[in-house]
Design a protein around this motif. Structure first.
Motif, PDB file in Angstrom:
ATOM      1  N   ARG A 279      35.192   8.323  30.187  1.00  0.00           N
ATOM      2  CA  ARG A 279      35.703   7.543  29.081  1.00  0.00           C
ATOM      3  C   ARG A 279      34.549   7.409  28.100  1.00  0.00           C
ATOM      4  O   ARG A 279      33.494   6.934  28.447  1.00  0.00           O
ATOM      5  N   GLU A 326      30.520  -5.842  25.971  1.00  0.00           N
ATOM      6  CA  GLU A 326      31.871  -6.000  26.521  1.00  0.00           C
ATOM      7  C   GLU A 326      32.542  -4.679  26.791  1.00  0.00           C
ATOM      8  O   GLU A 326      33.089  -4.431  27.847  1.00  0.00           O
ATOM      9  N   PRO A 330      30.775  -1.666  30.880  1.00  0.00           N
ATOM     10  CA  PRO A 330      31.436  -1.052  32.045  1.00  0.00           C
ATOM     11  C   PRO A 330      31.462   0.464  31.993  1.00  0.00           C
ATOM     12  O   PRO A 330      31.310   1.138  33.004  1.00  0.00           O
ATOM     13  N   LEU A 331      31.659   1.027  30.781  1.00  0.00           N
ATOM     14  CA  LEU A 331      31.715   2.485  30.688  1.00  0.00           C
ATOM     15  C   LEU A 331      30.374   3.098  31.034  1.00  0.00           C
ATOM     16  O   LEU A 331      30.301   4.144  31.677  1.00  0.00           O
ATOM     17  N   GLU A 334      29.955   2.972  34.800  1.00  0.00           N
ATOM     18  CA  GLU A 334      30.765   4.031  35.415  1.00  0.00           C
ATOM     19  C   GLU A 334      30.075   5.370  35.319  1.00  0.00           C
ATOM     20  O   GLU A 334      30.044   6.153  36.264  1.00  0.00           O
TER      21      GLU A 334
ATOM     22  N   ALA B 484      40.369   3.795  27.790  1.00  0.00           N
ATOM     23  CA  ALA B 484      40.216   2.375  28.106  1.00  0.00           C
ATOM     24  C   ALA B 484      41.106   1.543  27.206  1.00  0.00           C
ATOM     25  O   ALA B 484      41.240   1.813  26.035  1.00  0.00           O
ATOM     26  N   ASP B 488      43.167  -2.903  31.297  1.00  0.00           N
ATOM     27  CA  ASP B 488      42.379  -2.126  32.229  1.00  0.00           C
ATOM     28  C   ASP B 488      42.461  -2.538  33.675  1.00  0.00           C
ATOM     29  O   ASP B 488      42.703  -1.721  34.539  1.00  0.00           O
ATOM     30  N   LEU B 522      35.908   1.613  41.544  1.00  0.00           N
ATOM     31  CA  LEU B 522      34.699   1.271  40.794  1.00  0.00           C
ATOM     32  C   LEU B 522      35.071   0.761  39.411  1.00  0.00           C
ATOM     33  O   LEU B 522      34.573  -0.274  38.936  1.00  0.00           O
ATOM     34  N   ARG B 523      35.993   1.475  38.777  1.00  0.00           N
ATOM     35  CA  ARG B 523      36.399   1.073  37.431  1.00  0.00           C
ATOM     36  C   ARG B 523      37.037  -0.302  37.454  1.00  0.00           C
ATOM     37  O   ARG B 523      36.811  -1.130  36.571  1.00  0.00           O
ATOM     38  N   LEU B 526      34.431  -2.937  37.679  1.00  0.00           N
ATOM     39  CA  LEU B 526      33.727  -3.146  36.419  1.00  0.00           C
ATOM     40  C   LEU B 526      34.616  -3.818  35.393  1.00  0.00           C
ATOM     41  O   LEU B 526      34.128  -4.502  34.498  1.00  0.00           O
ATOM     42  N   ALA B 530      36.131  -8.745  32.508  1.00  0.00           N
ATOM     43  CA  ALA B 530      36.925  -8.848  31.282  1.00  0.00           C
ATOM     44  C   ALA B 530      38.369  -9.184  31.597  1.00  0.00           C
ATOM     45  O   ALA B 530      39.012  -9.971  30.902  1.00  0.00           O
ATOM     46  N   ARG B 533      39.426 -12.908  32.321  1.00  0.00           N
ATOM     47  CA  ARG B 533      39.461 -13.918  31.264  1.00  0.00           C
ATOM     48  C   ARG B 533      40.810 -13.838  30.574  1.00  0.00           C
ATOM     49  O   ARG B 533      40.944 -13.306  29.488  1.00  0.00           O
TER      50      ARG B 533
END
Lengths: 356, 717
Positions: A279, A326, A330-331, A334, B484, B488, B522-523, B526, B530, B533
Motif C-alpha cells: 500500500r 496517522e 502503519p503503512l 507494514e 487503505a 481498515d 499484521l495489518r 497496525l 485508528a 477511535r
C-alpha cells in the motif's frame, strides 16, 4: 569559469543551440528559433551536425513532445508535479530552446499582484506628467508578448486566485488592455506561456475553472526506471558534496540503492520485481532521496568516520517517509515487516530502523 | 490472371482498398487465406442475420481440448471479401491449411524473448509499437497495395519463415493453382502481407505431401464475439472501437480525430465531468494535429490519446481512462442466430457430465447429491472433481446445482437441469470456450470489481473451491495491495476471517495461505489504534472483530505463523488507551485478564480510574460493558476482584458514589440472577453478614414502593 553561481540555460548551452540551428532542415514556426523536432533533440539528447547534444530531461519523451506541441497551439502550458520532478528545469530549457531567452520569468508568491503580471507604473513619472507610455513599467510577461517570446510563470498556484485570474483574458485574447493609455498590446507570434505548479502544497484545484481551460496540463512523473533514478540521485549527491564542501566519502552504491529502492517501492505501491503489491503512502520524489543521502553524508562526516552507514540512513528514513503519522505510520510498519525484514543484506538497516 | 492483394487482418483500410480493387478488377472468384474447411462457415458469416464481431471456432473433442479462434469484425478484409463474393454471386474459397490438419501440429512456442520482426520494423521507423507504426504508415493514405507488398518483403527479410509457414504456403499454392485450372476470368487472392511475396509463383505442395497431411477430428462453429474479447490473443486487435471508427469514416479520414475526441468528451460528460466542453474538444484536436505534425504524418491513436489526457483529463490519465477505454475498445457484441451454431461450452459441459458420471441428473427432475471430500491417499477422488465442477458452474452463474450444506469434508448439493441451464451455457461462451476457462474468466472479472479485502478473500475462497489456480493466485496477490481506507480495521479482520475459513476447508493450501494471513493480521494490528477511535455505533462490530482477531491469534499460536507478541502489545495499548472507545478498552482489558497478562490489583485500579469524576458516566459504563462482555463467569471467578472493587467503592465519597451507580448497575445487569446471588454471597462473607441478608433486595417500605411506581411511569432508561 564565470563569477556567477549559475548562468541561464541559453548561455550554458550556447554551443549546442547554435549547432542545432545550423543543422536545421525544417522551417521553424513563426517566432521560434528552432523547429519543434530540434527542440525535442535539445531536450532529450541526440546529434546535430557533428555535435553531441546532452539530454536535459531523461525519460518520458512523449510528455516532452506534448509540451512542445502545446507551445505550437494557442493554449498555454502548465507543468504540474510533485516537488523534485524537474518542472522548473524543463520550463527553463524549453524557453531557451524555443525563443533563446529563459529570463522572462514571473515568480509567483502570495504577494504577487496584478501589476507584477501585466504592467506597473513609475509613480514619479506618472504623477509628474500623467499617464504615458514612458511611465509604464513593463513586466516580463509584457515584454514576452511584445517580442513574441516565451514567458515563464513559476509556482502559479501560490498566487491568490484573484491574481491568477488576471491571466484568464490575457491568455484567451493574447492581448493586454491598457485603459489608462486607451491602448492595448497585442501579442506577437511566438508568444506563449509556460507555468509551473506544485501538486503538494496547494493543488491545481485552487485554479479557477476558467483559468484551467486556458492551459494544457502536463503532469511530470517521477523517473521511469530505478536505473535512471539512481543515476540522477548519484549525480546530484556528488554535485552537492562538492558545492557544500562536505568532507568524507560520498555514499556507496549499496546505500544509494537501498534509499532509492525504498522510496521508489513506497511510491509505486509494489516491490521493484513486481511480485508483491504494497500500500503506497506519501510520494517521495528523487529530490528527497538526494536530500536524505546528503543529510546522511553530513551526519557521517560530523559525527562518524566519514562513511555512510545504515545507522545514518535509518536516522533520516523514518522522518522522510512518515509525513503524517496517522496514515503513513502503519503503512511504513507494514513495509518494514513485509519487505525490509526479509531482504538479504538489509538486516543491518532493519535493526537500525526498529530501534525506537 | 491471379491478383494477389496483401492485407493485414482486422485493418479497415485493407477492407476499403480491397473492395475498391475488386470493383475495378471484377474477378470471377475470390480466394481467402483462411483454413480450408472453414469455407462454408465463412459463407454463413456473410448472411444478413449475422452481425459481426464474430469468430470461427475450431476445437477437438478430446481430453485436452485444443482450439483455434479466428476473429472477424465489420472492418475485416476477409469479411468484406466474403460479402463481395456473396453479393456478386461469385464463388469464394478458403485456401489455407484446414483446421483439421493445423490442430494436429503442436501449438507454436511462445516468443523466446527478443523483439519480433514487427517490433523491429516499428523501431526502425521511430514508433513505439507496431500498431502505431502500421496506422501511421498504412491506414491513412498512400498506395496501399504497393506499400503492403513492400512491408511483406521487409518482414520476411527480418524474420525468415519457419518450416510450418513454408508448408502452409506450399498448400496455399496448390489450392490457388487448382482454382486457376478451373478457368475463371480473374481471381483475387486475399492474404496476409507476410505471405504475399511467397505466393506469387513457387513450388506447390506435391501429391505425396498432400496425402500425408495429418487429420484430426474437430468441430467448427461460429460464435458471437465482442470487442473486449477481440483485444486478447495474438490475432486480435488492441483497439477495435477505434478501428470501427476508422471504418465508418473510411471516405474522409480527416474527420476521425474530431469524432474520436467528441466521443471521449461525451463519455466524460455522462460521468458528470461537464468541463469536457466542445471548446475543449476543439483544443484537443488542435493538439493532436500539432503532435502529429512534429512527426510529419496524420494523427494516429497515440496522438489522440495524448491529447485526450492532456486537454480533457488535465494531465491525469486516470481521469479519462474509462472514457478512452469505452471509445478505443467499446462494448459491441456480435450476434449469431442460434440455428447456426452450438456453444462449445455446452459440449464441454456434456463431456464433463459424462466423465464425472452425473448423467442421471440431466432428466429435469431435482435430485440430491452428497459428496464426501475427505482425501483418499493415492487417488484423486471423484467427489473432489465433481465438487470443483459444480462450483465452477456456480461461479459462471449457470443454474444447475445449488449447495445445501457445506463443510470441509462433506457437501450436499441439489441438482436440476432446466432450459435455463442451456441458455446460461450458451451466453457464457463469451467468457471462454470451456467451463474451466469461462469460470476462471468470471472469477477474474469479479476480482477486478472487488474493492474491499473481505470481498477479495471471498473470491480467493471461491477460486479454491473451484480448483482454479490462476484466479486464486491473482486474488492472493490483490489482497496484498488493497488500498487503505477508513474501515481498515474491521474490513481487514473480515478478510482474515474469510481466509481462515478457507484454510479450514483446504488445509493442504497451508503454505500458500499462511503468509497472507500473517500479513492481514499484521495489518489489522497496525490499524487497531485508528480503528478503535470510533463512536458507539461502530464499537459493536469493532468489538466483535477484536474478539475474532484474538481467536485467530490463539489458534495460530505458533510464533512462526503469527506474531503473537505484537498482538499482546497492541491489546495492552488498547486496554490503557483513553482515546479509544471505552467499550473496546474494556474488552481488551478483559482479554488481558484472561491471558494472565494482568492481575486483580491492576484491574481494581483500572476500575477506580475509570469511575473517576474526570471521565463521563457514559464512558465508564461503556468500559464496564466491554469488560463484562467477554466472559462473565471468568470475571466472577477472578480471585480478589470483588474484594478490591468493594474497597474501591467504599473509598468513594457520596457524590462520586452516586455517579458511579449507573454504570455499576449496567454492569450487574448483564449477570444472571444466579451470578448475582453468588456475588452477593461473597460480599456477604466479606462483610461478615449472614448470606440471606446481603442477597436480594429487602422488603421495600411503602414510600419506596410508591417512588418506584412513579419512576416506572416515567419510563426513562
Amino acid at each position: 569559469m564565470s563569477e556567477f553561481i549559475r548562468l541561464p540555460a541559453e548561455e550554458l548551452y550556447r554551443a549546442e543551440l547554435d549547432a542545432l540551428k545550423k543543422a536545421e532542415t525544417e522551417t521553424p514556426p513563426r517566432g521560434w528559433r528552432l523547429s519543434p523536432r530540434s527542440v525535442l533533440t535539445y531536450i532529450t539528447g541526440g546529434q546535430a551536425g557533428g555535435t553531441n547534444i546532452t539530454p536535459k530531461y531523461i525519460g518520458h519523451t512523449r510528455l516532452v513532445e506534448i509540451a512542445i506541441a502545446t507551445l505550437m497551439t494557442d493554449r498555454a502550458l502548465l507543468l504540474l508535479g510533485e516537488p523534485g520532478t524537474a518542472k522548473t528545469w524543463l520550463s527553463e530549457h524549453l524557453a531557451a530552446a524555443v525563443c533563446g531567452d529563459s529570463t522572462l520569468l514571473v515568480q509567483g508568491t502570495t504577494g504577487t499582484t496584478e501589476d507584477m503580471i501585466k504592467y506597473g507604473w513609475n509613480y514619479a513619472a506618472l504623477i509628474a506628467s500623467g499617464p504615458s507610455p514612458d511611465a509604464l513599467v513593463k513586466t516580463p510577461l509584457y515584454r514576452a508578448m511584445e517580442e513574441g517570446r516565451i514567458a515563464r510563470f513559476e509556482e502559479l498556484t501560490r498566487c491568490l486566485p484573484e491574481t491568477q485570474d488576471a491571466l484568464v483574458s490575457l491568455l484567451s485574447e493574447k492581448c493586454i488592455a491598457i485603459p489608462e493609455l486607451s491602448a492595448e498590446l497585442r501579442a506577437e507570434r511566438g508568444f506563449s506561456l509556460i507555468a509551473t505548479a506544485n501538486t503538494r502544497d496547494r493543488g491545481v484545484n485552487e485554479m479557477s475553472a476558467a483559468l484551467q481551460r486556458r492551459f494544457n496540463i502536463v503532469r511530470l512523473p517521477a523517473p521511469e526506471t530505478p536505473e535512471i533514478e539512481t543515476e540522477i540521485v548519484t549525480l546530484r549527491v556528488r554535485q552537492l558534496k562538492d558545492s557544500l564542501e562536505l568532507p568524507g566519502e560520498p555514499p556507496d552504491a549499496a546505500a544509494t540503492a537501498k534509499t532509492v529502492t525504498i522510496l521508489r517501492e513506497l511510491r509505486e505501491g509494489r516491490t521493484l520485481d513486481g511480485k508483491e503489491t504494497l500500500r503506497s503512502s506519501s510520494f517521495c520524489s528523487a529530490a528527497e532521496a538526494i536530500s536524505l543521502l546528503t543529510g546522511a553524508m553530513a551526519h557521517a562526516a560530523g559525527f562518524g568516520d566519514g562513511r555512510v552507514t545504515d545507522a545514518h540512513l535509518a536516522a533520516g528514513l523514518t522522518g522522510t517517509v512518515v509525513k503524517d503519522p496517522e496514515t503513513d505510520g502503519p503503512l511504513w510498519q507494514e513495509y518494514l515487516e513485509n519487505v525490509v525484514r526479509k531482504r538479504a543484506g538489509w538486516e543491518g538497516l532493519y535493526t537500525e530502523l526498529m530501534k525506537p | 490472371m491471379t491478383h494477389i492483394f496483401p492485407v493485414r487482418h482486422l485493418s479497415p483500410r485493407a477492407a476499403h482498398e480491397l473492395l475498391a480493387f475488386c470493383e475495378a478488377a471484377r474477378p470471377g472468384c475470390v480466394l481467402i487465406e483462411a483454413p480450408g474447411d472453414a469455407t462454408d462457415i465463412l459463407r454463413a458469416l456473410a448472411a444478413p442475420e449475422v452481425t459481426p464481431p464474430a469468430a470461427i471456432l475450431a476445437y477437438t473433442d478430446e481430453t485436452l481440448t485444443r482450439s483455434f479462434t479466428l476473429p472477424l469484425a465489420e472492418y475485416s478484409p476477409e469479411y468484406a471479401a466474403v460479402r463481395f463474393a456473396a453479393e456478386r454471386g461469385i464463388p469464394m474459397e478458403c485456401v489455407d491449411l484446414p483446421f483439421s490438419a493445423a490442430l494436429a501440429f503442436p501449438p507454436p512456442s511462445a516468443e523466446n524473448g527478443g523483439p519480433s520482426a514487427y517490433d523491429l520494423c516499428a523501431r526502425a521507423a521511430g514508433e513505439a509499437d507496431f500498431d502505431t507504426y502500421f496506422e501511421a504508415c498504412f491506414e491513412h493514405g498512400g498506395d496501399y497495395r504497393a506499400a503492403m507488398t513492400a512491408l511483406g518483403e521487409t518482414l520476411r527479410a527480418l524474420a525468415p519463415p519457419d518450416e510450418y509457414t513454408l508448408m502452409r504456403e506450399r498448400y496455399m499454392r496448390r489450392r490457388v493453382r487448382a482454382a486457376e485450372a478451373r478457368g475463371y476470368p480473374g481471381i483475387v487472392l486475399v492474404c496476409g502481407a507476410w505471405h504475399a511475396p511467397a505466393l506469387d509463383g513457387g513450388e506447390a505442395m506435391s501429391d505425396m505431401e498432400y496425402q500425408g497431411l495429418p487429420h484430426v477430428e474437430c468441430a467448427l462453429t461460429l460464435i458471437p464475439g465482442s470487442y473486449p474479447k477481440l483485444t486478447g490473443g495474438s490475432a486480435g486487435n488492441r483497439s477495435p472501437g477505434y478501428h470501427e471508427l476508422l471504418w465508418k469514416h473510411r471516405h474522409d479520414r480527416s474527420a476521425v480525430p474530431a469524432a474520436f475526441l467528441s466521443g471521449v468528451a461525451s463519455h466524460l460528460r455522462e460521468e458528470g465531468r461537464l468541463e469536457a466542453s466542445a471548446a475543449a474538444v476543439a483544443d484537443a484536436v488542435t493538439l493532436a494535429r500539432a503532435l502529429a505534425s512534429m512527426r510529419g504524418r496524420p494523427p494516429v491513436l497515440e496522438d489522440l490519446r495524448g491529447a485526450a489526457v492532456t486537454v480533457l483529463g488535465r494531465g491525469r490519465r486516470e481521469a479519462v481512462a474509462d472514457a478512452l477505454r469505452a471509445m478505443e475498445i467499446g462494448e459491441k457484441t456480435g450476434s449469431v442466430p442460434p440455428a447456426l451454431w452450438r456453444s462449445p461450452l455446452q459440449d464441454d459441459f456434456l463431456r464433463h457430465i459424462r466423465r464425472l458420471k452425473l448423467t442421471r441428473f440431466l432428466t429435469g427432475e431435482s435430485a440430491a447429491l452428497a459428496l464426501d471430500l475427505r482425501a483418499v491417499p493415492g487417488s484423486e477422488p471423484l467427489a473432489r472433481r465433481r465438487s470443483a465442477f459444480l462450483h465452477r458452474l456456480r461461479a459462471l452463474e449457470v443454474p444447475f446445482a445449488v449447495p445445501e450444506t457445506a463443510s470441509p469434508s462433506r457437501e450436499l448439493w441439489t441438482l436440476r437441469c432446466t432450459p435455463e441451464t442451456d441458455i446460461a451455457l450458451t451466453e457464457a461462451v463469451t467468457r471462454g470456450v470451456t467451463v474451466e476457462a469461462a469460470a476462471a474468466a468470471a472469477l477474474e472479472a469479479a476480482l477486478a470489481e472487488a474493492g474491499r479485502p473481505a470481498e477479495i478473500a471471498g473470491i480467493a475462497g471461491q477460486a479454491l473451491r473451484c480448483d482454479l489456480s490462476a484466479p486464486f493466485a491473482a486474488a492472493c496477490g490483490a489482497l496484498g495491495g488493497a488500498p487503505a481506507h477508513s474501515d481498515d480495521f474491521t474490513d481487514t479482520v473480515y478478510a482474515a476471517d474469510a481466509l481462515d475459513r478457507v484454510l479450514q476447508t483446504a488445509p493442504h493450501k497451508h503454505e500458500a495461505l499462511t503468509p497472507l494471513l500473517r500479513r492481514l493480521c499484521l495489518r489489522a494490528c497496525l490499524a487497531l489504534p485508528a480503528g478503535s477511535r470510533c463512536g458507539d455505533a461502530r464499537a459493536v462490530p469493532a468489538a466483535a472483530c477484536v474478539q475474532t482477531l484474538h481467536r485467530l491469534y490463539e489458534r495460530y499460536a505458533d510464533p512462526e505463523e503469527l506474531d503473537a507478541a505484537r498482538w499482546r502489545g497492541a491489546l495492552g495499548r488498547l486496554a490503557e488507551s483513553t482515546e479509544a472507545n471505552p467499550r473496546l478498552s474494556g474488552l481488551a482489558f478483559a482479554l488481558r485478564l484472561e491471558r494472565g497478562g494482568t492481575d486483580a490489583d491492576a484491574l481494581a485500579e483500572e476500575i477506580y480510574r475509570r469511575l473517576s469524576p474526570a471521565s463521563s458516566v457514559e464512558r465508564a459504563a461503556g468500559w464496564l460493558d466491554g469488560l463484562a462482555s467477554r466472559n462473565r463467569r471468568a470475571l466472577l471467578e477472578t480471585p480478589g476482584l470483588w474484594e478490591r472493587l468493594d474497597d474501591a467503592l467504599a473509598g468513594l465519597d457520596e457524590d462520586r458514589f452516586r455517579r458511579a451507580l449507573v454504570p455499576l448497575r449496567r454492569m450487574f445487569a448483564g449477570f444472571s440472577a444466579r451470578d448475582r446471588r453468588d456475588i452477593a454471597a461473597r460480599l456477604a462473607a466479606r462483610w461478615g453478614l449472614v448470606s440471606g441478608e446481603a442477597a436480594g433486595p429487602a422488603e421495600l417500605s411503602r414510600e419506596e414502593r410508591e417512588t418506584l411506581a412513579e419512576l416506572r411511569e416515567l419510563e426513562f432508561f
